[in-house]
Design a protein around this motif. Structure first.
Motif, mmCIF file in Angstrom:
data_model
loop_
_atom_site.group_PDB
_atom_site.id
_atom_site.type_symbol
_atom_site.label_atom_id
_atom_site.label_comp_id
_atom_site.label_asym_id
_atom_site.label_seq_id
_atom_site.Cartn_x
_atom_site.Cartn_y
_atom_site.Cartn_z
ATOM 1 N N PRO A 183 0.803 -1.231 0.000
ATOM 2 C CA PRO A 183 0.000 0.000 0.000
ATOM 3 C C PRO A 183 0.830 1.271 0.000
ATOM 4 C CG PRO A 183 -0.877 -1.542 1.585
ATOM 5 C CD PRO A 183 0.421 -2.119 1.121
ATOM 6 N N LEU A 186 1.136 3.028 -3.331
ATOM 7 C CA LEU A 186 -0.006 3.863 -3.721
ATOM 8 C C LEU A 186 0.068 5.219 -3.049
ATOM 9 C CD1 LEU A 186 -2.789 1.214 -3.488
ATOM 10 C CD2 LEU A 186 -2.377 2.639 -5.447
ATOM 11 N N ILE A 187 0.384 5.216 -1.746
ATOM 12 C CA ILE A 187 0.416 6.487 -1.022
ATOM 13 C C ILE A 187 1.526 7.372 -1.587
ATOM 14 C CG2 ILE A 187 0.775 7.511 1.247
ATOM 15 C CD1 ILE A 187 -0.618 5.057 2.423
ATOM 16 N N ARG A 197 0.771 18.535 -8.897
ATOM 17 C CA ARG A 197 -0.361 19.442 -9.104
ATOM 18 C C ARG A 197 -0.212 20.742 -8.347
ATOM 19 N NH1 ARG A 197 -5.544 15.454 -10.015
ATOM 20 N NH2 ARG A 197 -4.556 14.450 -11.780
ATOM 21 N N ILE A 204 -5.305 20.711 -11.601
ATOM 22 C CA ILE A 204 -6.161 20.483 -10.438
ATOM 23 C C ILE A 204 -7.592 20.168 -10.861
ATOM 24 C CG2 ILE A 204 -7.199 21.645 -8.449
ATOM 25 C CD1 ILE A 204 -4.575 23.098 -8.065
ATOM 26 N N GLU A 205 -8.180 19.096 -10.263
ATOM 27 C CA GLU A 205 -9.566 18.730 -10.581
ATOM 28 C C GLU A 205 -10.515 19.507 -9.692
ATOM 29 O OE1 GLU A 205 -10.177 14.410 -10.594
ATOM 30 O OE2 GLU A 205 -8.030 14.259 -10.916
ATOM 31 N N MET B 25 -5.799 -2.076 -11.912
ATOM 32 C CA MET B 25 -5.864 -0.752 -11.302
ATOM 33 C C MET B 25 -6.459 0.305 -12.229
ATOM 34 S SD MET B 25 -5.077 0.362 -8.434
ATOM 35 C CE MET B 25 -4.778 -0.466 -6.911
ATOM 36 N N CYS B 26 -6.155 0.217 -13.525
ATOM 37 C CA CYS B 26 -6.587 1.284 -14.435
ATOM 38 C C CYS B 26 -8.100 1.422 -14.412
ATOM 39 C CB CYS B 26 -6.111 1.015 -15.856
ATOM 40 S SG CYS B 26 -4.369 0.667 -15.938
ATOM 41 N N LEU B 29 -9.517 2.469 -10.878
ATOM 42 C CA LEU B 29 -9.553 3.887 -10.537
ATOM 43 C C LEU B 29 -10.519 4.663 -11.428
ATOM 44 C CD1 LEU B 29 -5.767 4.472 -9.960
ATOM 45 C CD2 LEU B 29 -7.545 4.360 -8.246
ATOM 46 N N ALA B 178 -6.798 21.376 -2.568
ATOM 47 C CA ALA B 178 -7.061 21.441 -4.008
ATOM 48 C C ALA B 178 -6.154 20.550 -4.864
ATOM 49 C CB ALA B 178 -7.004 22.889 -4.478
ATOM 50 N N PRO B 179 -4.816 20.566 -4.692
ATOM 51 C CA PRO B 179 -3.993 19.756 -5.603
ATOM 52 C C PRO B 179 -4.177 18.255 -5.392
ATOM 53 C CG PRO B 179 -2.667 21.371 -4.425
ATOM 54 C CD PRO B 179 -3.980 21.312 -3.748
ATOM 55 N N LEU B 180 -4.763 17.871 -4.257
ATOM 56 C CA LEU B 180 -4.917 16.460 -3.928
ATOM 57 C C LEU B 180 -6.260 15.933 -4.405
ATOM 58 C CD1 LEU B 180 -3.098 14.494 -2.460
ATOM 59 C CD2 LEU B 180 -4.230 15.069 -0.338
ATOM 60 N N ARG B 181 -7.144 16.814 -4.821
ATOM 61 C CA ARG B 181 -8.498 16.415 -5.197
ATOM 62 C C ARG B 181 -8.524 15.410 -6.330
ATOM 63 N NH1 ARG B 181 -11.182 22.136 -4.974
ATOM 64 N NH2 ARG B 181 -10.895 22.257 -2.730
ATOM 65 N N GLY B 182 -9.554 14.571 -6.342
ATOM 66 C CA GLY B 182 -9.697 13.620 -7.439
ATOM 67 C C GLY B 182 -8.704 12.475 -7.316
ATOM 68 N N LEU B 183 -7.778 12.463 -8.247
ATOM 69 C CA LEU B 183 -6.858 11.331 -8.352
ATOM 70 C C LEU B 183 -5.985 11.130 -7.117
ATOM 71 C CD1 LEU B 183 -6.323 9.270 -10.377
ATOM 72 C CD2 LEU B 183 -4.521 10.681 -11.321
ATOM 73 N N GLY B 184 -5.369 12.214 -6.630
ATOM 74 C CA GLY B 184 -4.403 12.085 -5.541
ATOM 75 C C GLY B 184 -5.007 11.448 -4.315
ATOM 76 N N PHE B 187 -5.738 7.735 -4.676
ATOM 77 C CA PHE B 187 -4.574 6.862 -4.466
ATOM 78 C C PHE B 187 -4.340 6.625 -2.985
ATOM 79 C CE2 PHE B 187 -3.287 7.495 -8.827
ATOM 80 C CZ PHE B 187 -2.561 6.356 -9.088
ATOM 81 N N ILE B 188 -4.395 7.717 -2.205
ATOM 82 C CA ILE B 188 -4.086 7.580 -0.784
ATOM 83 C C ILE B 188 -5.154 6.730 -0.091
ATOM 84 C CG2 ILE B 188 -3.829 8.891 1.346
ATOM 85 C CD1 ILE B 188 -2.402 11.008 -0.320
ATOM 86 N N VAL B 190 -6.925 4.337 -1.470
ATOM 87 C CA VAL B 190 -6.693 2.923 -1.836
ATOM 88 C C VAL B 190 -5.535 2.368 -1.016
ATOM 89 C CG1 VAL B 190 -6.112 1.339 -3.691
ATOM 90 C CG2 VAL B 190 -7.606 3.241 -4.145
ATOM 91 N N GLY B 191 -4.501 3.192 -0.811
ATOM 92 C CA GLY B 191 -3.375 2.752 0.009
ATOM 93 C C GLY B 191 -3.817 2.404 1.417
ATOM 94 N N LEU B 192 -4.674 3.271 2.012
ATOM 95 C CA LEU B 192 -5.137 3.007 3.378
ATOM 96 C C LEU B 192 -6.006 1.755 3.426
ATOM 97 C CD1 LEU B 192 -5.898 6.644 4.535
ATOM 98 C CD2 LEU B 192 -3.955 5.220 5.118
#
Lengths: 206, 205
Positions: A183, A186-187, A197, A204-205, B25-26, B29, B178-184, B187-188, B190-192
């Motif tokens: 895991p 992934l992190i 980003r 940014i989304e 994974m593709c 996600l 904001a920069p972590l929104r969506g994809l970022g 990922f985190i 899924v890691g947890l």
């Protein structure tokens, strides 16, 4: 023009962190730096050649059966890479186990063939394939670098943290076991995306 | 029988396709934005894994593996075609997906329209090819074991994608940097979830 094709996938349009392709294998082979490097190299080679081959066939492939043709070309290249690895780097090929075979279904390869090779001449396609392979490789190597350094205290198998630092030898240091676990990959990728980003605000989304 | 139950439970929780091997994974996600489509794709993956694994198992055992052609003619006993397995497996998967698509379209138009575009997508889902390659690598002994492994891995993938979709539906109401929104953040998360699944790891069956 070739320069642009080559530079963009490395960071600005990175296949893993921007286009979210090829995550499957990107994460599983990054516990150690060495398999990650071999994997990055294999994917780069397969991508460069499959892009070039499909691009030179692009006017003769009937549209309806193109997926099968693409899969056959990619599978052939992957079999070649797999046989070469088994012959010259047997240890690494054991570590990579099924993930060499899974290059066939790596979405970066299919994605670049569909998006680029089918519409461009062979030479730009070759460059695009290699550049995307390298972009994928950068993420792979970066993740593997942190995981091996913090998880095992070594790089490429060489011990970097002196043995006397470790708790069991009377020191103060302990490897972070979390970095060995899957895991954490992934992190780490999540954190890379966060950093990228923050620099490239237009990604940014909402 | 007990062996089969062990393989089934192991492939769902301990060797989960997503959390232990990052396979598929593709699409995992991309299609996990809401629970309804996640359920559709998950069911399709269970089905295709359950069909392709026995087919590939038979092919591997009686055609591809070392000395497998001996049943045809004793002279062929030293032929080893296992280097062809990638290309055969992917061809079986691609044609099986095509076949499943046609059968479903003919006999159950309702299911077909709800699965829609997901069926062709599955041909290039690494979880499917990964299932066949793991089957080859771990050398399952009987057809029943291979089938149960396929169904179990499919179910594990199904559970994982439905769980992630449920979390992402909730997540859209929270205030993420904001920069972590969506994809970022996905990922985190899924890691947890993967760390949570690690708690199954010590279980010996």
């Amino acid at each position: 023009m070739y320069k642009k094709i080559f530079i963009e996938p490395l960071f600005k349009n990175n296949p893993v962190s921007v286009l979210v392709l090829g995550i499957c294998s990107a994460l599983a082979v990054t516990v150690k730096l060495e398999p990650a490097l071999v994997m990055a190299l294999s994917v780069t080679i397969v991508m460069g050649f499959s892009n070039a081959i499909i691009s030179s066939l692009r006017n003769t492939i009937p549209n309806r059966i193109r997926i099968i043709v693409q899969l056959v070309v990619v599978a052939m290249l992957v079999i070649l890479v797999d046989q070469v690895l088994k012959a010259f780097a047997y240890e690494v090929s054991k570590q990579l186990s099924v993930f060499v075979g899974l290059i066939i279904t790596n979405c970066i390869i299919m994605g670049r063939i569909e998006a680029f090779a089918l519409a461009n001449k062979p030479l730009p396609s070759l460059i695009d394939g290699i550049a995307n392979g390298l972009g994928y490789g950068i993420i792979l190597v970066a993740v593997a670098f942190f995981r091996e350094l913090f998880g095992s205290g070594s790089l490429m198998g060489y011990q970097l943290i002196p043995a006397s630092w470790y708790l069991k030898n009377g020191g103060f240091y302990e490897n972070n076991g979390l970095f060995i676990l899957p895991p954490m990959a992934l992190i780490l990728v999540g954190v890379f995306i966060w950093v990228q980003r923050s620099i490239q605000k237009e990604l940014i989304e909402k | 029988m007990q062996e089969l139950v062990n393989i089934f439970v192991k492939s769902i929780f301990i060797d989960n396709m997503v959390f232990a091997y990052f396979l598929g994974m593709c699409s995992y996600l991309a299609v996990s934005k809401n629970v309804k489509t996640a359920v559709g794709l998950g069911l399709a993956v269970i089905f295709v894994l359950g069909v392709t694994l026995p087919a590939n198992y038979l092919l591997f055992k009686y055609v591809l593996s070392d000395g497998a052609l001996a049943w045809l003619n004793p002279e062929y006993a030293n032929i080893d075609l296992s280097f062809l397995s990638f290309i055969i497996f992917i061809a079986v998967i691609a044609s099986m997906v095509q076949l499943v698509e046609m059968v479903v379209e003919k006999f159950s138009p309702g299911l077909y329209s709800s699965l829609g575009i997901f069926l062709p997508l599955i041909a290039v889902n690494c979880a499917i090819l990964g299932g066949s390659l793991f089957m080859q690598e771990r050398a399952y002994e009987t057809l029943a074991q291979a089938t149960v492994f396929g169904l179990g891995s499919g179910l594990g993938w199904f559970l994982a994608i439905v769980a992630l979709a449920a979390i992402r539906e909730k997540l859209s109401y929270s205030n993420v940097p904001a920069p972590l929104r969506g994809l970022g953040i996905t990922f985190i998360v899924v890691g947890l979830m993967g760390i949570a699944f690690m708690s199954f790891m010590g279980i010996k069956l």
